[in-house]
Design an enzyme around this catalytic site. Structure first.
Site, PDB file in Angstrom:
ATOM      1  CG  ASP A  74      -8.151  -4.656   0.978  1.00 24.12           C
ATOM      2  OD1 ASP A  74      -9.109  -4.400   1.558  1.00 24.12           O
ATOM      3  OD2 ASP A  74      -8.002  -4.554  -0.068  1.00 24.12           O
TER       4      ASP A  74
ATOM      5  CG  ASP B 280      -1.982 -20.064  -1.936  1.00 20.84           C
ATOM      6  OD1 ASP B 280      -1.278 -20.020  -0.811  1.00 20.84           O
ATOM      7  OD2 ASP B 280      -1.750 -20.660  -2.914  1.00 20.84           O
TER       8      ASP B 280
ATOM      9  CE1 TYR C 205      -3.584  -2.681   0.365  1.00 19.58           C
ATOM     10  CE2 TYR C 205      -4.861  -0.658   1.036  1.00 19.58           C
ATOM     11  CZ  TYR C 205      -4.642  -2.027   0.709  1.00 19.58           C
ATOM     12  OH  TYR C 205      -5.833  -2.446   0.542  1.00 19.58           O
TER      13      TYR C 205
ATOM     14  CG  ASP D 166     -13.860  -7.234   1.301  1.00 16.84           C
ATOM     15  OD1 ASP D 166     -13.720  -6.635   2.230  1.00 16.84           O
ATOM     16  OD2 ASP D 166     -13.970  -6.608   0.136  1.00 16.84           O
TER      17      ASP D 166
ATOM     18  CE  LYS E 213       1.528 -17.085  -2.856  1.00 19.49           C
ATOM     19  NZ  LYS E 213       1.145 -18.684  -3.530  1.00 19.49           N
TER      20      LYS E 213
END
Ligand code: IPM
Ligand code: MG
Length: 369
Positions: free
Chosen positions: A250, A226, A142, A254, A193
């Protein structure tokens, strides 16, 4: 009775509609003798851009610095799709997070039993779910530099974002996660990751070392981001506290929102470091749902995430845990009574408006207090 200074930034879309309802709840806390809140208002997002050409003005940034807590609605919408990148509505929110150094974003995903049928997942998978996503909020891709689009001069352009984390950033967010876990079910799942990203390798190393050094009593697991996304929809109840970076946080929050029935249900707290002298910390509270331009102005938005965010303010900024419990109980009670806004309709036969939902929660609070 203590008085606390709140800065209310309703923003765009459904932000102002849900902000009206949270103000009623804040006012009630004064009437009930729990704590009084002095509320100032400011502009952020598209409305700030329309008013003074910036996504948040210096004056309103100063108000945010001076407030005991910021209550934030939502920003953005198609109306501002073409405004310059630096002053787009979201830039106001990102500046608040960065300038106030709100590095710890707490996103609890709780599935009220009454809402288990509103989720797109089966009841047995989500019923009574209670997990906490701890998202790093002031670093990573970000904010990393360089962040730009360069012209390669051969008809091609190159878009660059930089994922970058320093040890101290990983450690301080790790601490928040471990401390929270100790007060909950004592388990942290750290996610990155590391199989493709150097920042993920470092993240994993730093969390592992911190755990060994200071939090060996907490159960720690690592999951690739993932795979964690998959596990979140497969069997979310295996998690207690999830700690992850800004971008993965983020996305995963959701996903977690839908486990609870609707994005309209998820509150969040963004916290800075506690000042050892004053014991205070900078904080911003916001619903995870965005500005929802498609339903803005219709009076049908769900105010629960916004009211729940104020509940988090009571708990994390003002030490009013009992009052926060009260807010949660009131929300639970109206859901048990069958009240539904459109987003959590499920199999219900009728829905209520934003104002009706807000008023019902208020009435329940009055009963409970
Ligand atoms: C969130 C939002 C923001 C983010 C946007 C509005 C900049 O999606 O708070 O989750 O990406 O952090
Ligand atoms: Mg988001």
């Amino acid at each position: 009775m203590a008085t606390h200074k709140l800065l209310l930034l309703p923003g765009d879309g459904i932000g102002p509609e849900v902000a009206v309802e949270v103000e009623k709840v804040a006012k009630f806390m004064g009437q009930a003798g729990i704590a009084s809140f002095e509320i100032e208002r400011g502009l952020v997002g598209g409305i700030a851009y329309d008013t003074h050409g910036q996504s948040i003005s210096e004056d309103h940034m100063k108000l945010a610095h001076d407030a005991d807590a910021v209550l934030f609605g939502a920003v953005g919408g198609p109306k501002w799709d073409a405004v310059p990148y630096d002053v787009r509505p979201e830039a106001g929110l990102l500046r608040l997070r960065k300038d106030l150094q709100l590095f710890a974003n707490l996103r609890p995903a709780i599935c009220y039993p009454a809402l288990a049928d509103a989720s797109s997942l089966k009841r047995e998978i989500v019923e009574d779910l209670d997990i906490m996503i701890v998202r790093e909020l002031t670093g990573g891709v970000y904010f990393g530099e360089p962040k730009q689009i360069i012209d390669l001069g051969n008809g091609q352009k190159r878009g660059i974002d930089t994922q970058v984390y320093d040890t101290y950033e990983i450690e301080r967010i790790g601490r928040v996660a471990f401390e929270l876990a100790r007060k909950r079910n004592n388990k942290v799942t750290s996610s990155e990751k590391r199989n493709v990203m150097k920042s993920g390798v470092l993240w994993n190393e730093v969390i592992t070392a911190l755990h060994k050094r200071e939090y060996a009593d907490v159960t720690l697991e690592h999951q690739l981001a993932d795979s964690l996304g998959m596990q979140l929809v497969r069997w979310p109840k295996q998690f207690d506290v999830i700690v992850t970076d800004n971008l993965f946080g983020d996305m995963l929050s959701d996903v977690a929102a839908m486990l609870t029935g609707s994005l309209g249900m998820l509150p969040s707290a963004s916290l800075g470091e506690t000042n050892p002298k004053t014991g205070k910390r900078k904080a911003l509270y916001e619903p995870v749902h965005g500005s929802a331009p498609d339903i803005a102005g219709k009076g049908i938005a769900n105010p629960i995430a916004m009211i729940g965010s104020f509940g988090m303010a009571l708990r994390y900024s003002f030490g009013l845990g009992a009052a926060a419990d009260l807010v949660e109980k009131a929300i639970s009670a109206v859901l048990d009574a069958g009240l539904r806004t459109a987003d959590i309709k499920g199999a219900a036969t009728s829905t209520v408006s934003t104002v009706e939902m807000g008023e019902a929660i208020l009435a329940e609070l009055k009963k409970l207090a």
